[in-house]
Design an enzyme around this catalytic site. Structure first.
Site, mmCIF file in Angstrom:
data_model
loop_
_atom_site.group_PDB
_atom_site.id
_atom_site.type_symbol
_atom_site.label_atom_id
_atom_site.label_comp_id
_atom_site.label_asym_id
_atom_site.label_seq_id
_atom_site.Cartn_x
_atom_site.Cartn_y
_atom_site.Cartn_z
ATOM 1 C CB CYS A 64 -0.988 -0.018 1.162
ATOM 2 S SG CYS A 64 -0.233 0.051 2.799
ATOM 3 C CG ASN B 36 4.293 -1.606 5.202
ATOM 4 O OD1 ASN B 36 5.414 -1.914 5.586
ATOM 5 N ND2 ASN B 36 3.322 -2.489 5.160
ATOM 6 C CB CYS C 87 -3.762 1.867 6.989
ATOM 7 S SG CYS C 87 -3.437 3.397 7.897
ATOM 8 N NE ARG C 88 -4.557 1.593 1.707
ATOM 9 C CZ ARG C 88 -4.346 2.287 0.599
ATOM 10 N NH1 ARG C 88 -5.209 2.197 -0.392
ATOM 11 N NH2 ARG C 88 -3.286 3.063 0.483
ATOM 12 C CB SER C 89 0.154 -3.455 2.856
ATOM 13 O OG SER C 89 1.028 -2.546 3.454
ATOM 14 C CG ASP D 27 -5.353 6.006 2.095
ATOM 15 O OD1 ASP D 27 -5.372 5.710 3.305
ATOM 16 O OD2 ASP D 27 -4.467 6.712 1.575
HETATM 17 P P1 4NP Z 1 -1.863 2.904 3.984
HETATM 18 O O1 4NP Z 1 -2.494 4.276 4.518
HETATM 19 O O2 4NP Z 1 -1.314 3.206 2.596
HETATM 20 O O3 4NP Z 1 -3.014 1.969 3.950
HETATM 21 O O4 4NP Z 1 -0.791 2.522 4.982
HETATM 22 C C1 4NP Z 1 -1.811 5.484 4.547
HETATM 23 C C2 4NP Z 1 -0.925 5.748 5.566
HETATM 24 C C3 4NP Z 1 -0.275 6.953 5.611
HETATM 25 C C4 4NP Z 1 -0.501 7.904 4.624
HETATM 26 C C5 4NP Z 1 -1.373 7.634 3.596
HETATM 27 C C6 4NP Z 1 -2.029 6.415 3.547
HETATM 28 N N1 4NP Z 1 0.158 9.151 4.676
HETATM 29 O O5 4NP Z 1 -0.131 10.016 3.831
HETATM 30 O O6 4NP Z 1 0.998 9.370 5.565
#
Ligand code: 4NP
Length: 157
Positions: A9, A12, A14-16, A127
């Site tokens: 993702c 790294n 939240c989703r992955s 997201d």
């Molecule tokens: P992820 O979510 O891609 O599912 O881990 C996010 C975590 C952090 C950010 C964006 C999406 N960020 O902009 O910091």
């Protein structure tokens, strides 16, 4: 190449990592954890070395998954030598994966939700970072379905 799965993702956190924890538990339940390797990575550098987001840890814990020991890292070129499946959570992630993909790579790159139940009605895992708790519950629901479908697919190979 040993069957191995890398979930990717943006951050790294939240989703992955949610997919990582869910798939790891499903592997244990099907007694496949010694045969199939799993990991997760991000395409962005902001959170490298950090634990998953507290909201992701909580949503996963409520459903019986432990994400606490996971730490964020970035997708690297060597991952294409290690992993037979490299799966993005959304189209942006997949574009970043395919930008790095060496011509010689003979594994599978694609979207995780290609393996989910179509009736869920999602092609990408949204997201959840800037939203509320409900977004993290949706991530978990989508990821549980897709990880089960992915494992069915791998076992049928
Ligand atoms: P992820 O979510 O891609 O599912 O881990 C996010 C975590 C952090 C950010 C964006 C999406 N960020 O902009 O910091």
């Amino acid at each position: 190449m040993k069957t191995s799965v890398l979930f990717v993702c943006l951050g790294n956190i939240c989703r992955s990592p949610t997919a990582h924890g869910v798939f790891q538990k499903q592997l244990k339940e099907r007694k496949l954890h010694r045969d199939i390797h799993v990991d997760s990575a991000g395409t962005g550098a902001w959170h490298v070395g950090k634990s998953p987001d507290k909201r992701a840890i909580q949503a996963a814990a409520a459903a019986g998954y432990n994400l606490k020991q996971l730490r964020a890292r970035m997708l690297v070129e060597e991952d294409f030598e290690q992993f037979s499946y490299i799966l993005g959570m959304d189209e942006d992630n997949l574009a970043a994966i395919n930008d790095m993909r060496p011509k010689s790579y003979d594994g599978h790159t694609g979207l995780l939700l290609d393996f989910a139940d179509d009736s869920l009605g999602y092609r990408e895992v949204p997201d959840p970072y800037y939203g509320g708790t409900r977004g993290f519950e949706l991530v978990l629901q989508l990821v549980e379905s897709a990880c089960g479908g992915l494992l069915d697919h791998i076992q049928a190979q």
